[in-house]
Design an enzyme around this catalytic site. Structure first.
Site, PDB file in Angstrom:
ATOM      1  N   LYS A 145       0.751  -1.232   0.112  1.00  0.00           N
ATOM      2  CA  LYS A 145       0.101   0.124  -0.034  1.00  0.00           C
ATOM      3  C   LYS A 145       0.820   1.329   0.164  1.00  0.00           C
ATOM      4  CE  LYS A 145      -3.744  -1.651   2.644  1.00  0.00           C
ATOM      5  NZ  LYS A 145      -4.853  -1.627   1.783  1.00  0.00           N
ATOM      6  N   ARG A 205     -10.281 -11.317   2.351  1.00  0.00           N
ATOM      7  CA  ARG A 205     -11.211 -12.247   1.609  1.00  0.00           C
ATOM      8  C   ARG A 205     -10.486 -13.812   1.660  1.00  0.00           C
ATOM      9  NH1 ARG A 205     -10.850  -9.386  -4.086  1.00  0.00           N
ATOM     10  NH2 ARG A 205     -10.694  -7.674  -2.561  1.00  0.00           N
ATOM     11  N   ASP A 247      -8.035  -2.628  10.225  1.00  0.00           N
ATOM     12  CA  ASP A 247      -8.617  -3.505   9.378  1.00  0.00           C
ATOM     13  C   ASP A 247      -9.061  -4.691  10.036  1.00  0.00           C
ATOM     14  OD1 ASP A 247      -9.138  -4.264   6.724  1.00  0.00           O
ATOM     15  OD2 ASP A 247      -7.051  -4.783   6.170  1.00  0.00           O
ATOM     16  N   ASP A 285      -2.617  -7.556  -1.454  1.00  0.00           N
ATOM     17  CA  ASP A 285      -3.432  -6.575  -0.610  1.00  0.00           C
ATOM     18  C   ASP A 285      -4.945  -7.214  -0.492  1.00  0.00           C
ATOM     19  OD1 ASP A 285      -3.902  -4.449   0.950  1.00  0.00           O
ATOM     20  OD2 ASP A 285      -4.218  -2.899  -0.550  1.00  0.00           O
ATOM     21  N   GLU A 315      -6.106  -9.436   0.956  1.00  0.00           N
ATOM     22  CA  GLU A 315      -5.856 -10.764   1.833  1.00  0.00           C
ATOM     23  C   GLU A 315      -7.163 -10.937   2.577  1.00  0.00           C
ATOM     24  OE1 GLU A 315      -6.474  -7.522   4.463  1.00  0.00           O
ATOM     25  OE2 GLU A 315      -5.462  -7.491   2.675  1.00  0.00           O
TER      26      GLU A 315
END
Length: 401
Positions: free
Chosen positions: A181, A255, A192, A251, A253
């Site tokens: 990112k 899911r 997150d 990124d 990740e």
């Protein structure tokens, strides 16, 4: 008496223009939520205001009527706010302190205190279970991944099959992995695990309120870091469901960990309703802004229940399509599915289509993308902070199922 780091020097009074359990609940909830203090790491403490001290008493004034309703509302509001504050504290906590292991310890402590069961699966357990997607995401971190299992069963219940299964994304920090990112808002990636916080808070509060709903919940938790051991774009991971996943973007990740959590809870518990929550995509924020979470489901009944629950609690959701028109976005030439479409459009939908692969055609499954509503501008801080989203939504949903 309401807990606080501060207390009233005089007793405030809140007047209810009519006696109702809901009004008492809202008054109690508001008072307790106002006690949240985000500056737990400040070394220079501001002096107490003239209004707040360490503890306080508040008078709730009402017309004559059923005092039991008033008491029930006050107690429920207080319990709800306490749990929301606990979850907001978790989300706002720095990632160096809030590791996957820390989340597991928090849940074990809460389970013992509030009356639900919990267990934590560590790295070796995850290897035995075949949760290779969770393990893959956490591979580049010094803080090993965990999967947290929780179950609340009403006292005296003979239920064998949970009414509701919950799965929460618990990425305690997200660098983006090798698909790194940008640095502009990277400090906010401690948030997150907002989906995990909603799930933990919901089962904690259900146990506190002694709700009559059998619930099982999973938090799939990892830290997505950059290291020589990190998964690479182009890698293929196995998963609990035995379906293989081609990694296009590290990124994407969240899911991946949800894929293992969803397949696990569906396989072992087969809950009647299944809901996952995750701060999953910026695409959903672009679609709905900060006013509502994205809802994806094929089930109209569950969609209506979630919509109604969102309106009742002001934790709103908005239904987005889950059509097979988008299925090609997750096609892989070399594996069963890929984790990212690579397109600059409909990212939240393709993420939901990815998750759909791992729920084994569950007829009453819903995915909630809460990236825009879990963490953001709030009344508690000048910078972005946790909003406590999801706890009340899920509790209200339980009463509708």
């Amino acid at each position: 008496a309401f807990k606080n780091h501060t207390k009233f020097t005089s007793s405030p009074a809140i007047y209810l223009d009519h006696l109702s359990e809901q009004l008492a609940f809202e008054a109690s909830l508001g008072l307790q939520l106002a006690t949240y203090k985000i500056g737990r790491y400040k070394t220079e403490k501001k002096g107490n205001s003239k209004f707040f001290l360490k503890t306080f008493k508040a008078n709730i004034v009402h017309q004559s009527g059923n005092a039991k309703l008033l008491k029930n509302g006050i107690e429920a509001g207080k319990a709800t706010a306490e749990t929301q504050v606990n979850m907001m504290t978790l989300v706002d906590m720095p990632a160096a302190e809030k590791t996957p292991e820390y989340l597991g310890k928090y849940v074990l402590s809460s389970a013992k205190k509030n009356g639900f069961s919990a267990k934590v699966f560590h790295k070796k357990d995850l290897e035995k279970l075949g949760c290779h997607a969770i393990l893959g995401v956490g591979r580049g971190s010094n803080n090993p991944p965990v999967m947290i299992q929780m179950e609340y069963k009403p006292k005296g219940s003979k239920s064998k099959k949970p009414k509701l299964g919950l799965v929460g994304k618990g990425i305690t920090f997200d660098t983006g992995g090798i698909s790194m990112k940008g640095s502009h808002n990277l400090h906010y990636m401690k948030s997150d695990m907002g989906g995990a916080a909603a799930v933990i808070g919901a089962i904690e509060l259900a146990a506190k309120l002694k709700l009559n709903t059998h619930i099982v919940a999973i938090v799939a938790s990892a830290e997505n870091s950059v290291d020589a051991d990190s998964i690479l774009p182009g890698d293929v991971l196995n998963s609990y469901s035995k379906k293989t996943i081609e990694i296009i973007d590290t990124d994407a990740e969240g899911r991946l960990v949800l894929a293992d959590g969803l397949a696990y809870v569906n396989d072992l518990f087969a809950p009647e309703y299944l809901v996952d929550l995750a701060t999953l995509t910026g695409s959903c924020v672009l679609s709905l802004g900060y006013a509502a979470g994205g809802m994806f489901t094929h089930n109209d009944e569950l969609a209506q229940h979630l919509t109604d629950a969102g309106q009742a609690t002001h934790e709103r959701v908005w239904r987005l399509p889950l059509w097979d028109d988008y299925k090609g976005d997750i096609h892989s030439d070399i594996a069963d599915v890929r984790n990212f479409s690579g397109k600059p459009i409909n990212g939240a939908i393709s993420a939901a289509k990815f998750l759909e692969v791992f729920v084994n055609k569950h007829p009453k499954w819903a995915h909630l993308d809460i990236a825009g509503v879990s963490f953001g501008d709030s009344e508690f801080s000048k910078m972005k902070s946790s909003k406590g989203y999801g706890v009340r939504l899920l509790i209200d949903l339980m009463g509708r199922l």
